[in-house]
Write a protein that holds these residues in place. Structure first.
Motif, mmCIF file in Angstrom:
data_model
loop_
_atom_site.group_PDB
_atom_site.id
_atom_site.type_symbol
_atom_site.label_atom_id
_atom_site.label_comp_id
_atom_site.label_asym_id
_atom_site.label_seq_id
_atom_site.Cartn_x
_atom_site.Cartn_y
_atom_site.Cartn_z
ATOM 1 N N GLY A 244 -24.078 -12.324 17.852
ATOM 2 C CA GLY A 244 -22.750 -12.649 17.329
ATOM 3 C C GLY A 244 -21.634 -11.883 18.010
ATOM 4 N N ASN A 245 -21.684 -11.814 19.329
ATOM 5 C CA ASN A 245 -20.709 -11.013 20.076
ATOM 6 C C ASN A 245 -19.994 -11.843 21.131
ATOM 7 N N MET A 246 -18.878 -11.314 21.599
ATOM 8 C CA MET A 246 -18.109 -11.939 22.679
ATOM 9 C C MET A 246 -17.333 -10.835 23.395
ATOM 10 N N GLY A 247 -16.759 -11.159 24.542
ATOM 11 C CA GLY A 247 -15.983 -10.176 25.267
ATOM 12 C C GLY A 247 -14.756 -9.735 24.490
ATOM 13 N N SER A 248 -14.203 -8.594 24.872
ATOM 14 C CA SER A 248 -13.102 -8.011 24.104
ATOM 15 C C SER A 248 -11.868 -8.905 24.102
ATOM 16 N N ALA A 249 -11.558 -9.571 25.211
ATOM 17 C CA ALA A 249 -10.363 -10.426 25.242
ATOM 18 C C ALA A 249 -10.507 -11.590 24.272
ATOM 19 N N MET A 250 -11.659 -12.238 24.265
ATOM 20 C CA MET A 250 -11.874 -13.336 23.330
ATOM 21 C C MET A 250 -11.872 -12.818 21.892
ATOM 22 N N SER A 276 -26.294 -11.373 13.250
ATOM 23 C CA SER A 276 -26.308 -10.143 12.445
ATOM 24 C C SER A 276 -24.949 -9.467 12.353
ATOM 25 N N LEU A 277 -24.028 -9.756 13.278
ATOM 26 C CA LEU A 277 -22.684 -9.154 13.278
ATOM 27 C C LEU A 277 -22.775 -7.638 13.122
ATOM 28 N N ALA A 278 -23.461 -7.010 14.073
ATOM 29 C CA ALA A 278 -23.761 -5.589 13.957
ATOM 30 C C ALA A 278 -22.999 -4.702 14.943
ATOM 31 N N TYR A 279 -22.385 -5.278 15.966
ATOM 32 C CA TYR A 279 -21.829 -4.469 17.045
ATOM 33 C C TYR A 279 -20.333 -4.228 16.868
ATOM 34 N N GLY A 280 -19.892 -3.049 17.374
ATOM 35 C CA GLY A 280 -18.490 -2.692 17.327
ATOM 36 C C GLY A 280 -17.746 -3.156 18.569
ATOM 37 N N GLY A 281 -16.518 -2.700 18.722
ATOM 38 C CA GLY A 281 -15.681 -3.114 19.836
ATOM 39 C C GLY A 281 -14.895 -4.353 19.477
ATOM 40 N N ALA A 282 -13.896 -4.674 20.280
ATOM 41 C CA ALA A 282 -12.987 -5.777 19.949
ATOM 42 C C ALA A 282 -13.698 -7.107 19.820
ATOM 43 N N GLY A 283 -14.771 -7.298 20.608
ATOM 44 C CA GLY A 283 -15.504 -8.555 20.536
ATOM 45 C C GLY A 283 -16.814 -8.456 19.793
ATOM 46 N N GLY A 292 -12.738 -10.443 8.541
ATOM 47 C CA GLY A 292 -12.892 -11.644 7.724
ATOM 48 C C GLY A 292 -13.750 -12.737 8.299
ATOM 49 N N ALA A 293 -14.285 -12.538 9.510
ATOM 50 C CA ALA A 293 -15.159 -13.559 10.084
ATOM 51 C C ALA A 293 -16.435 -13.682 9.255
ATOM 52 N N ILE A 294 -16.967 -14.899 9.207
ATOM 53 C CA ILE A 294 -18.177 -15.203 8.440
ATOM 54 C C ILE A 294 -19.330 -15.396 9.402
ATOM 55 N N GLY A 295 -20.460 -14.765 9.130
ATOM 56 C CA GLY A 295 -21.655 -14.975 9.934
ATOM 57 C C GLY A 295 -22.361 -16.260 9.521
ATOM 58 N N ALA A 296 -22.857 -17.002 10.515
ATOM 59 C CA ALA A 296 -23.500 -18.289 10.239
ATOM 60 C C ALA A 296 -24.962 -18.159 9.861
#
Length: 322
Positions: A244-250, A276-283, A292-296
């Motif tokens: 559940g991650n993406m680059g910092s700009a996105m 799992s939405l477990a990682y830090g950082g902007a993305g 507020g994002a919801i994990g699928a």
């Protein structure tokens, strides 16, 4: 027409002798109804009555109705509203079960759209085919017979919406297409958890919910377009990387969408396993969840979009359906 196939239905779902009332067959096109045209291209041409006759089903067992005749890649939210209403109407008019034939490109999306609003005990079973109606070793006949038997089986009452394909009966929730041509075709991405309580079908037509794919180093331009004053998105699904991650700009763009109050769900391009939405950082997933994002969960991007659309139309908290 529908020659015998090597795909054999599970013995528990291969018999029509347990029918206790008529099964309503609704058709939408797809490969199961396709024949080759003069140029060799597959085109959905066969009617509901054609499918019933080719499968050897009797009128006393199945009533048949054509809803549309499309490739499932073309099915819109307005088409889905038509399908959902037709299934509801069939049940309200006394169907003991409903079978819906459908193209495999988006079968799992339609199956979940039905499951999220299905509040009857009557079984609803989707099926389709990987090979065309006029293929010399087609799989449509066995899939249709298996789906009809599953819809007629009292043991399937109260189980929600199911999919019969390649000899397997699977729940709609968490379903994914795993092969472009293999006769099994579908499987589950993982444990999707308990089926949520059905919500009202309030109409999906007109909702704008794009699926935006992440890639390494992706920017925010497509995310920011969701805030366009002329065509704003009602919700957004991100097909993220990994868990559940993406680059910092996105990620910064997603943060702006969330700050604007646009419901956003994060799924993944990985076919198996849960977000799992477990990682830090902007993305990182954890950072976006905090905004507020919801994990699928294990829902694919397509099923996540359908779930978000259903929640927004019904006016319920989207998180409750994930």
């Amino acid at each position: 027409m529908f020659p015998a196939t090597t795909a054999t239905a599970d013995p528990g779902y291969g018999k029509l002798t347990r029918m206790n009332g008529p099964i309503h067959l609704l058709t939408t096109g797809g490969t199961i109804a396709c024949t080759r045209d003069a140029d060799g291209a597959l085109v959905p041409t066969m009617s509901a009555r054609d499918l019933v006759a080719a499968a050897g089903l009797r009128d006393a067992e199945v009533t048949a109705r054509d809803l549309t005749r499309l490739d499932s890649s073309s099915i819109t939210l307005a088409d889905l509203d038509h399908v959902l209403a037709a299934v509801r109407e069939a049940i309200d008019h006394g169907a003991s079960g409903v079978v819906l034939t459908h193209g495999t490109d988006s079968l799992e999306d339609t199956a979940l759209a039905l499951d999220l609003v299905h509040d009857s005990d009557a079984p609803v079973v989707l099926t389709g085919a990987q090979r065309a109606f006029d293929h010399p070793e087609g799989d449509g006949r066995d899939n249709l017979l298996g789906a009809a038997a599953a819809a007629a089986d009292p043991a399937n009452r109260g189980r929600g919406v199911l999919v019969f394909f390649g000899g397997r009966l699977l729940p709609a929730r968490g379903l994914i297409k795993t092969h472009t041509s293999d006769l099994a075709g579908f499987t589950l991405a993982g444990d999707a958890g308990p089926r949520p309580a059905p919500v009202a079908h309030e109409g999906l037509t007109g909702l704008r919910i794009p699926i935006l794919a992440a890639w390494p180093g992706a920017g925010a331009e497509f995310v920011d377009a969701c805030l366009s004053p002329t065509a704003p998105a009602d919700g957004v699904v991100i097909e993220a990387l990994g868990s559940g991650n993406m680059g910092s700009a996105m990620g910064e763009g997603v943060a702006r969408v969330l700050a604007a109050g646009v419901p956003t769900v994060i799924s993944t391009r990985v076919p198996f396993g849960a977000v799992s939405l477990a990682y830090g950082g902007a993305g990182g997933g954890a950072s976006l969840k905090a905004r507020g994002a919801i994990g699928a969960g294990v829902l694919s991007p397509g099923q996540a979009r359908i779930t978000l659309a259903t929640a927004l139309a019904a006016g319920v908290d989207p998180a409750g359906l994930f």
